[in-house]
Design a protein around this motif. Sequence first.
Motif, PDB file in Angstrom:
ATOM      1  N   SER A  39     -13.936 -37.336 -36.701  1.00 58.34           N
ATOM      2  CA  SER A  39     -13.971 -36.114 -37.497  1.00 58.34           C
ATOM      3  C   SER A  39     -13.110 -35.037 -36.847  1.00 58.34           C
ATOM      4  O   SER A  39     -12.353 -34.329 -37.536  1.00 58.34           O
ATOM      5  N   ALA A  42      -9.497 -35.793 -37.401  1.00 59.97           N
ATOM      6  CA  ALA A  42      -9.081 -35.451 -38.763  1.00 59.97           C
ATOM      7  C   ALA A  42      -8.900 -33.942 -38.902  1.00 59.97           C
ATOM      8  O   ALA A  42      -7.929 -33.469 -39.504  1.00 59.97           O
ATOM      9  N   GLU A  43      -9.830 -33.201 -38.311  1.00 61.68           N
ATOM     10  CA  GLU A  43      -9.714 -31.751 -38.353  1.00 61.68           C
ATOM     11  C   GLU A  43      -8.459 -31.288 -37.620  1.00 61.68           C
ATOM     12  O   GLU A  43      -7.753 -30.381 -38.077  1.00 61.68           O
ATOM     13  N   ASN A  44      -8.174 -31.923 -36.516  1.00 70.16           N
ATOM     14  CA  ASN A  44      -6.967 -31.598 -35.752  1.00 70.16           C
ATOM     15  C   ASN A  44      -5.709 -31.877 -36.572  1.00 70.16           C
ATOM     16  O   ASN A  44      -4.765 -31.084 -36.571  1.00 70.16           O
ATOM     17  N   GLU A  45      -5.719 -32.984 -37.284  1.00 70.71           N
ATOM     18  CA  GLU A  45      -4.568 -33.309 -38.149  1.00 70.71           C
ATOM     19  C   GLU A  45      -4.411 -32.257 -39.246  1.00 70.71           C
ATOM     20  O   GLU A  45      -3.298 -31.867 -39.586  1.00 70.71           O
ATOM     21  N   ASN A  46      -5.534 -31.813 -39.805  1.00 74.30           N
ATOM     22  CA  ASN A  46      -5.479 -30.764 -40.826  1.00 74.30           C
ATOM     23  C   ASN A  46      -4.886 -29.483 -40.249  1.00 74.30           C
ATOM     24  O   ASN A  46      -4.125 -28.783 -40.916  1.00 74.30           O
ATOM     25  N   LEU A  47      -5.266 -29.188 -39.019  1.00 78.88           N
ATOM     26  CA  LEU A  47      -4.702 -28.001 -38.367  1.00 78.88           C
ATOM     27  C   LEU A  47      -3.186 -28.134 -38.210  1.00 78.88           C
ATOM     28  O   LEU A  47      -2.437 -27.192 -38.440  1.00 78.88           O
ATOM     29  N   ARG A  48      -2.775 -29.292 -37.815  1.00 74.84           N
ATOM     30  CA  ARG A  48      -1.338 -29.524 -37.636  1.00 74.84           C
ATOM     31  C   ARG A  48      -0.591 -29.441 -38.964  1.00 74.84           C
ATOM     32  O   ARG A  48       0.573 -29.080 -39.009  1.00 74.84           O
ATOM     33  N   ALA A  49      -1.282 -29.795 -40.025  1.00 70.65           N
ATOM     34  CA  ALA A  49      -0.658 -29.749 -41.342  1.00 70.65           C
ATOM     35  C   ALA A  49      -0.592 -28.319 -41.884  1.00 70.65           C
ATOM     36  O   ALA A  49      -0.037 -28.093 -42.956  1.00 70.65           O
ATOM     37  N   GLN A  51      -3.338 -26.151 -42.337  1.00 67.80           N
ATOM     38  CA  GLN A  51      -4.510 -25.615 -43.010  1.00 67.80           C
ATOM     39  C   GLN A  51      -5.172 -24.573 -42.114  1.00 67.80           C
ATOM     40  O   GLN A  51      -5.029 -24.580 -40.896  1.00 67.80           O
ATOM     41  N   THR A  52      -5.924 -23.684 -42.722  1.00 69.81           N
ATOM     42  CA  THR A  52      -6.524 -22.586 -41.971  1.00 69.81           C
ATOM     43  C   THR A  52      -7.899 -22.987 -41.450  1.00 69.81           C
ATOM     44  O   THR A  52      -8.884 -22.993 -42.166  1.00 69.81           O
ATOM     45  N   THR A  53      -7.914 -23.377 -40.193  1.00 70.71           N
ATOM     46  CA  THR A  53      -9.163 -23.709 -39.508  1.00 70.71           C
ATOM     47  C   THR A  53      -9.069 -23.121 -38.112  1.00 70.71           C
ATOM     48  O   THR A  53      -7.995 -22.990 -37.549  1.00 70.71           O
TER      49      THR A  53
END
Length: 111
Positions: A39, A42-49, A51-53
Amino acid sequence: FVQRTEWGLQLMTQRALEAESNVEKLKEQIFILQGELESSKAENENLRAGQTTDLEAANHVIDFALQSLHKIITGTNLSIRQLASGAESLHIAAEVLKSTGKISEVEAEKE
């Protein structure tokens, strides 16, 4: 002597069972932590993409998961060593009982 050996066998068997139980619990914890780690990845990948996290929160979760996984692995290794030690002790006790039986047979033959 036989009673002490039997008591030792029971104690070693109990230790082996406890170690097996610990290994099972640790396996469950590893499974949970692997899920958390996935998880976090996946969150790290979203950050790299882009997304605002919250990056600090993600890093904290990843660090926590890695630390927990390390603790579980350490505990698992200890339980495995205890299990192996218990098995070796049971083997030694079995050899002692086997020898005791042979001694008793020889003494019986002498009589």
